[in-house]
Scaffold this motif. Structure first.
Motif, PDB file in Angstrom:
ATOM      1  N   GLY A  78       0.813  -1.201   0.000  1.00 23.23           N
ATOM      2  CA  GLY A  78       0.000   0.000   0.000  1.00 23.23           C
ATOM      3  C   GLY A  78       0.840   1.240   0.000  1.00 23.23           C
ATOM      4  O   GLY A  78       2.026   1.218  -0.324  1.00 23.23           O
ATOM      5  N   ALA A  79       0.241   2.347   0.372  1.00 20.51           N
ATOM      6  CA  ALA A  79       0.946   3.620   0.389  1.00 20.51           C
ATOM      7  C   ALA A  79       0.427   4.455   1.545  1.00 20.51           C
ATOM      8  O   ALA A  79      -0.749   4.790   1.605  1.00 20.51           O
ATOM      9  CB  ALA A  79       0.739   4.367  -0.935  1.00 20.51           C
ATOM     10  N   GLY A  80       1.305   4.770   2.480  1.00 17.39           N
ATOM     11  CA  GLY A  80       0.922   5.634   3.582  1.00 17.39           C
ATOM     12  C   GLY A  80       0.405   4.892   4.793  1.00 17.39           C
ATOM     13  O   GLY A  80       0.039   3.721   4.737  1.00 17.39           O
ATOM     14  N   LYS A  81       0.373   5.608   5.905  1.00 14.52           N
ATOM     15  CA  LYS A  81       0.000   4.997   7.175  1.00 14.52           C
ATOM     16  C   LYS A  81      -1.457   4.528   7.199  1.00 14.52           C
ATOM     17  O   LYS A  81      -1.827   3.678   7.989  1.00 14.52           O
ATOM     18  CB  LYS A  81       0.243   5.986   8.312  1.00 14.52           C
ATOM     19  N   TYR A  87      -6.269  -1.782  12.229  1.00 14.13           N
ATOM     20  CA  TYR A  87      -5.756  -3.143  12.417  1.00 14.13           C
ATOM     21  C   TYR A  87      -5.471  -3.362  13.901  1.00 14.13           C
ATOM     22  O   TYR A  87      -4.574  -2.746  14.474  1.00 14.13           O
ATOM     23  CB  TYR A  87      -4.480  -3.357  11.600  1.00 14.13           C
ATOM     24  N   ARG A  88      -6.232  -4.264  14.518  1.00  6.89           N
ATOM     25  CA  ARG A  88      -6.084  -4.541  15.954  1.00  6.89           C
ATOM     26  C   ARG A  88      -5.955  -6.036  16.219  1.00  6.89           C
ATOM     27  O   ARG A  88      -6.259  -6.512  17.306  1.00  6.89           O
ATOM     28  CB  ARG A  88      -7.266  -3.954  16.728  1.00  6.89           C
ATOM     29  N   LYS A  89      -5.510  -6.777  15.233  1.00  6.30           N
ATOM     30  CA  LYS A  89      -5.349  -8.220  15.359  1.00  6.30           C
ATOM     31  C   LYS A  89      -3.918  -8.550  15.793  1.00  6.30           C
ATOM     32  O   LYS A  89      -2.997  -7.748  15.647  1.00  6.30           O
ATOM     33  CB  LYS A  89      -5.660  -8.905  14.030  1.00  6.30           C
ATOM     34  N   HIS A 102      10.540   6.426   2.523  1.00  9.44           N
ATOM     35  CA  HIS A 102      11.764   6.253   3.299  1.00  9.44           C
ATOM     36  C   HIS A 102      11.371   5.831   4.706  1.00  9.44           C
ATOM     37  O   HIS A 102      10.369   6.316   5.248  1.00  9.44           O
ATOM     38  CB  HIS A 102      12.571   7.559   3.340  1.00  9.44           C
ATOM     39  N   PRO A 103      12.110   4.926   5.356  1.00 11.06           N
ATOM     40  CA  PRO A 103      11.690   4.416   6.664  1.00 11.06           C
ATOM     41  C   PRO A 103      11.598   5.478   7.757  1.00 11.06           C
ATOM     42  O   PRO A 103      10.871   5.285   8.731  1.00 11.06           O
ATOM     43  CB  PRO A 103      12.761   3.368   7.001  1.00 11.06           C
ATOM     44  N   SER A 104      12.292   6.591   7.613  1.00 10.37           N
ATOM     45  CA  SER A 104      12.187   7.657   8.616  1.00 10.37           C
ATOM     46  C   SER A 104      10.791   8.266   8.641  1.00 10.37           C
ATOM     47  O   SER A 104      10.407   8.894   9.634  1.00 10.37           O
ATOM     48  CB  SER A 104      13.222   8.748   8.348  1.00 10.37           C
ATOM     49  N   GLU A 105      10.015   8.074   7.572  1.00  9.71           N
ATOM     50  CA  GLU A 105       8.651   8.584   7.522  1.00  9.71           C
ATOM     51  C   GLU A 105       7.701   7.786   8.408  1.00  9.71           C
ATOM     52  O   GLU A 105       6.607   8.256   8.725  1.00  9.71           O
ATOM     53  CB  GLU A 105       8.139   8.578   6.077  1.00  9.71           C
ATOM     54  N   TRP A 106       8.102   6.577   8.777  1.00  9.14           N
ATOM     55  CA  TRP A 106       7.285   5.736   9.649  1.00  9.14           C
ATOM     56  C   TRP A 106       8.203   4.813  10.438  1.00  9.14           C
ATOM     57  O   TRP A 106       8.126   3.590  10.349  1.00  9.14           O
ATOM     58  CB  TRP A 106       6.276   4.940   8.823  1.00  9.14           C
ATOM     59  N   SER A 107       9.066   5.402  11.201  1.00  7.87           N
ATOM     60  CA  SER A 107      10.086   4.625  11.910  1.00  7.87           C
ATOM     61  C   SER A 107       9.494   3.733  12.997  1.00  7.87           C
ATOM     62  O   SER A 107      10.124   2.770  13.431  1.00  7.87           O
ATOM     63  CB  SER A 107      11.123   5.567  12.527  1.00  7.87           C
ATOM     64  N   THR A 108       8.267   4.035  13.445  1.00  3.58           N
ATOM     65  CA  THR A 108       7.625   3.257  14.510  1.00  3.58           C
ATOM     66  C   THR A 108       6.734   2.138  13.968  1.00  3.58           C
ATOM     67  O   THR A 108       5.998   1.514  14.738  1.00  3.58           O
ATOM     68  CB  THR A 108       6.779   4.171  15.407  1.00  3.58           C
ATOM     69  N   LEU A 109       6.783   1.888  12.669  1.00  4.49           N
ATOM     70  CA  LEU A 109       5.892   0.909  12.050  1.00  4.49           C
ATOM     71  C   LEU A 109       5.877  -0.421  12.796  1.00  4.49           C
ATOM     72  O   LEU A 109       4.816  -0.969  13.099  1.00  4.49           O
ATOM     73  CB  LEU A 109       6.310   0.677  10.590  1.00  4.49           C
ATOM     74  N   LYS A 111       6.644  -1.100  15.779  1.00  7.98           N
ATOM     75  CA  LYS A 111       6.107  -0.973  17.132  1.00  7.98           C
ATOM     76  C   LYS A 111       4.599  -0.776  17.099  1.00  7.98           C
ATOM     77  O   LYS A 111       3.877  -1.225  17.990  1.00  7.98           O
ATOM     78  CB  LYS A 111       6.771   0.196  17.855  1.00  7.98           C
ATOM     79  N   ASP A 112       4.143  -0.101  16.057  1.00  5.50           N
ATOM     80  CA  ASP A 112       2.709   0.185  15.943  1.00  5.50           C
ATOM     81  C   ASP A 112       1.903  -1.059  15.584  1.00  5.50           C
ATOM     82  O   ASP A 112       0.735  -1.196  15.994  1.00  5.50           O
ATOM     83  CB  ASP A 112       2.468   1.264  14.876  1.00  5.50           C
ATOM     84  N   TYR A 113       2.513  -1.968  14.814  1.00  2.24           N
ATOM     85  CA  TYR A 113       1.813  -3.146  14.318  1.00  2.24           C
ATOM     86  C   TYR A 113       2.741  -4.359  14.386  1.00  2.24           C
ATOM     87  O   TYR A 113       3.968  -4.205  14.398  1.00  2.24           O
ATOM     88  CB  TYR A 113       1.343  -2.921  12.873  1.00  2.24           C
TER      89      TYR A 113
END
Length: 324
Positions: A78-81, A87-89, A102-109, A111-113
């Motif tokens: 996909g594209a974007g957060k 998603y809560r599974k 670039h991974p700095s755009e979503w560095s917590t990915l 951790k978030d999921y």
């Protein structure tokens, strides 16, 4: 019973000037441009699905997250957060290609999921993500539709080169430094050529022009995979490729990565064609290319059939997904 559940969601388009104008803009684009072309990441998803179809693998697309079973396997492109909103599974996720530039755009990915793998198409792109996502990073290339993209043997080759122009940065300067001298040299040598500019054609246009050309000159600063040049190789058309060696997106300074090694042809062998680094190399590389072409040394379609078919690459994706 476990299921293969794949997700592709584009970044939602927002209103620009007036409430609801995103719908008007979308309609206007359809009227002016006709049916919209697939973006690169949309084509990746489509080719993955085509490969799974060829393997006879059943899968579900964009199943609502709340309908996932604990035993289901989940792959998200996909594209974007927004692609993972809601998603809560606890199901582990194979993410990528394309959730961010670039991974700095979503560095917590991660951790978030529950991301267990983040995919990139090639080694140089994967190296950008490793400092952020570590061992989760893995390389996966999507397959090329070799039935659609094949040598049109019934059509006579009337043109020496197709110049495929995908110069992305500082176009006015780069076209004078690279494109103009190439045109001049080809003209001086009496070599015929046609040109295509990236984003200005549909796939059938590209296919038709390729079928009439003996070779292609590929001009792009860098590609994480490069579906267009690989479709050319699948069509058994060898390539003279500009491969200058660096990632030149101006945002690299904002991301804190001013120098990144990169390539425009990440999947390649000597049987695919010849590379040149700069315009000074081009005349000699052109002569070498023409010599190899006349001796029938090149076999670009063989490279794709051995490495990048829809079935092979879909099987590679499936192996990653099922082994998480």
């Amino acid at each position: 019973m476990s299921r293969i559940c794949l997700y592709y969601k584009r970044e939602a388009e927002g209103d620009r000037w007036l409430v609801g104008d995103r719908y008007i803009r979308h309609l206007a684009r359809r009227l002016v441009r006709g049916k919209s072309r697939l973006s690169g990441i949309e084509k990746v998803f489509a080719n993955l699905c085509l490969g799974l179809d060829k393997l006879g693998i059943k899968y579900y697309i964009n199943l609502p997250f709340n309908q996932l079973h604990e035993s289901d396997f989940v792959g998200v492109l996909g594209a974007g957060k927004g692609c993972l909103n809601g998603y809560r599974k606890s199901n582990s996720i194979v993410a990528g290609i394309g959730l961010m530039t670039h991974p700095s755009e979503w560095s917590t990915l991660c951790k978030d999921y529950p991301i267990v793998k983040y995919l990139q198409h090639s080694e140089w792109a994967n190296n950008i993500y490793k400092p952020y996502f570590g061992d989760r990073c893995q390389i996966w290339a999507v397959g090329i539709d070799t039935e659609t993209w094949q040598n049109q043997q019934t059509i006579m080759k009337t043109t020496d080169f197709l110049i495929y122009d995908k110069i992305m940065w500082n176009y006015d300067i780069k076209s004078k430094q690279i494109l103009r001298p190439i045109r001049e040299l080809l003209n001086d040598k009496g070599l015929t050529f046609k040109e295509l500019r990236y984003g200005s054609y549909n796939p059938q246009d590209y296919k038709n022009i390729l079928s009439s050309c003996r070779s292609m000159i590929f001009l792009c600063e860098h590609e994480s995979q490069g579906l267009a040049y690989q479709e050319c190789l699948s069509s058994d058309v060898p390539i003279l490729a500009w491969d200058q060696g660096e990632y030149l997106d101006p945002n690299r300074f904002k991301w804190g990565d001013p120098y990144i090694r990169a390539t425009s042809v990440p999947y390649w062998s000597n049987r695919c064609g010849i590379k040149f680094q700069n315009i000074n190399e081009f005349p000699n590389k052109l002569e070498e290319f023409l010599d190899n072409l006349s001796s029938q040394y090149f076999a670009p379609r063989d490279y794709i059939l051995n490495n990048l078919t829809l079935e092979k690459c879909a099987k590679n994706y499936l192996d990653i997904l099922l082994n998480i």
